[in-house]
Design an enzyme around this catalytic site. Sequence first.
Site, PDB file in Angstrom:
ATOM      1  N   ALA A   4       0.891  -1.090  -0.074  1.00 51.77           N
ATOM      2  CA  ALA A   4       0.031   0.060  -0.092  1.00 51.77           C
ATOM      3  C   ALA A   4       0.860   1.355  -0.028  1.00 51.77           C
ATOM      4  CB  ALA A   4      -0.894  -0.137   1.290  1.00 51.77           C
TER       5      ALA A   4
ATOM      6  N   ARG B 267      -2.158   5.738   8.306  1.00 52.24           N
ATOM      7  CA  ARG B 267      -3.446   6.322   7.404  1.00 52.24           C
ATOM      8  C   ARG B 267      -4.220   5.238   6.742  1.00 52.24           C
ATOM      9  NH1 ARG B 267      -1.338  10.418   4.652  1.00 52.24           N
ATOM     10  NH2 ARG B 267      -2.351  11.974   6.209  1.00 52.24           N
TER      11      ARG B 267
ATOM     12  N   GLU C 192       0.054  -7.751   8.139  1.00 55.30           N
ATOM     13  CA  GLU C 192       0.609  -8.691   9.129  1.00 55.30           C
ATOM     14  C   GLU C 192      -0.016  -8.211  10.368  1.00 55.30           C
ATOM     15  OE1 GLU C 192       3.596 -10.243   6.172  1.00 55.30           O
ATOM     16  OE2 GLU C 192       2.796  -8.384   6.428  1.00 55.30           O
TER      17      GLU C 192
END
Length: 757
Positions: free
Chosen positions: A528, A647, A724
């Site tokens: 991401a 975020r 994770e």
Amino acid sequence: MSQTIATPPTVRLDSDVIGKPVNRPEGPAKVSGAAKYAAEFGVTGSLWYGYVVSSPITKGKITKIHADEVLAIPGVQKIFSHENVPSLAWFDRSYKDEVAPGGSPFRPLHEPEIMFSQQPVALVVADTFELARYAASVLRIEYDVEEFNTDMEAVGAKSFDAPKGKTGFLPPPKPKGDMEAAYAEAPHKVTGKYTHEAQHHNPMEMFGTTIDWLGDGKKMKIYDKTQGSGNVQQYIAKVFGLSTKEARVISKFTGGGFGAGLRPQYQVFLAVLAALELEHSIRVVMNRSQMFSMGHRAHTVQDIRLAADDQGYLQAMEHKALAETSQFEDATETVVNWSGIMYNVPNSQFDYQLTRIDVNTPADMRAPGAATGNFAIESAIDELSYKAGVDPMDFRLLNYTYSDPVVDKPFSSKRLNDCYHEGAARFGWEQRNPEPRSMRDENGLLVGWGVAAGCWDASMQKAEAKASLAADGRLTVTSATNDQGAGTYVIMTQMAAQTLGLPMAQVTFELGDTEMPAAPIQGGSWTANSVGAAVQNACQELGKKLLKLAQKMDDSPLTGVDFEDAQFADGHIRANEDISRTVAIRDILAASGEAKIEADGKAGPNPINMLKYSMHSHNAAFVEVKVDEDLGTVHVTRVVNAVAAGRIMNPKTARSQILGGTVWGISMALMEEAYLNNDLGRYVNHNYAEYHVPVNADIHKIDVIFVEEEDDIASPIGVKGVGEIGMLGVAAAICNAVYHATGKRIRELPLTIDKLL
């Protein structure tokens, strides 16, 4: 070193589509069957099938293969084995650039020696899958059997120090103070051995490869189940001496990987080998049993000693781990370091060692190393809190650290304390009776409440992306990243739409093809932030080009406006100081006469921030269990998982990631165990029937909290990653809750009925 482009103030990541629970654009394709996985793609011309023959012995040597008997069967095209393979491929076993442990990377069919049970020893290729499977079943192979040893704990005394600098392995932290003296003098102590057996990934989609032989030299399309198409391409190109144009790798959808797809698995090697030799399209898919032959979470034994003073402050910590590896590769995990990161202890020492046994090499598995070490340290911390007479959550807050003691750096951000407080409030922790065996439900079942915390790296990798805007106003963004179900498609679409101010319906994100801009393997919770930053940068570069074209229009209202003073919203470019000065993006392209406009973007870690800060995600898991003391059964009835991970780009897909991690934590605590029979030298529960994972009836209420956290140091878009972190803390919290319910400490996973009765 790569340079990251700073986020201009006009890109508001906390508005519009970023941070919204947007649905996955690929969702309809997945539920309707339109989404194609590696073993479902069509090919040019006819397709032949390869079936892998696995070794029935654990250690020894192939002495004879009765290939002629099977080759006489009509429709059988070829049998590949060590007898006819070496001339086809480059077998430099010292090659270290692939994603693999150090040592000598495993090459299938390289030699007659057998090094582990179910090692691939042959590939039978036939006209149909059924024929290939049948032919493989009747292929006779003779072996010389040698003595083997698969009992890690029995050979533990022969362990050796783990090699340094291998595929991300971090050496144990250096000792601090005088651990032995502090431990001896402290009034409250815990000594424990914590164990879990091997665990296997078991994704729904089995590893498979379809080779589309294009008939132009050695040119192929390689559809592979992987977590990184570029990694597979690099591996194939190096091993077989191919160019990247000859070996195009495609992976549009991955039906679960969990780390098993980080390194190329042996079916892709065998498929490419067969395609090159036969000059024909080939498909090779592992069966479920063979999925237990290509890596696992290592069987690990940990020894912990902890000590605290009368106020509950930690005085001494020792954390040692012994893990398994194969005879030919040095598989290492960062296991003990997390204890040093989580708690501020003046006297500590750590150790990590490996033992070589006759098994295949362990592989990364969700939260590798951390899931193992976290279970042990968070169980021991809980036990010590009881001995010190301090509430388990208060004990953790008492020993809270705002900087990383291992590297002596401040955290870029850390809101674990808020995870504790928000999680406890949602869970109702203040209503807990601290005495073990003091709580029961209306049916007389023992009730236990437990808590544990987790920590995972927030790291970035180099990534690239391309943005292309067509004359009709549609934006297409590409990057060779992966999506194993995490939501990559949707969050990258959100990032692109937000950056250029376009409706999501006008944006398409494409991935998983080595002809696209390079991206890292999908692992480590870095997709991401890494690919997201590259997508943002590509769209910003495209935005700059659009602004310049807009300023060339007759009587342009944007003349003299700098990019930093412009905003992209609602399909327009506007001046910040006067939003009436606006131009529609579609009109810009029409006026320019360009069919499309393209721009590239790159992103990567900030080397200065890496030197100055320690960057991690954190979580706190609160668990309720109910235990039937007559039957010994344990049910996890409630979980609250509070996460601080920077975020959150899409709370719907992020929540799904935490839900999945939480379920896996439950699975690790109560069910998962690959049973290695040391007399046979093989895993005997290598199927879905006997390798237990949760079903719907096992999973009850799971509540996910995302603690608000701003961190533009960890990544330029403020994202840390959630793949994770959601698993951590859960297994330990379950064990801690079971102690609270029953008064019995369980230090060996899985926590099965026999350990409680």
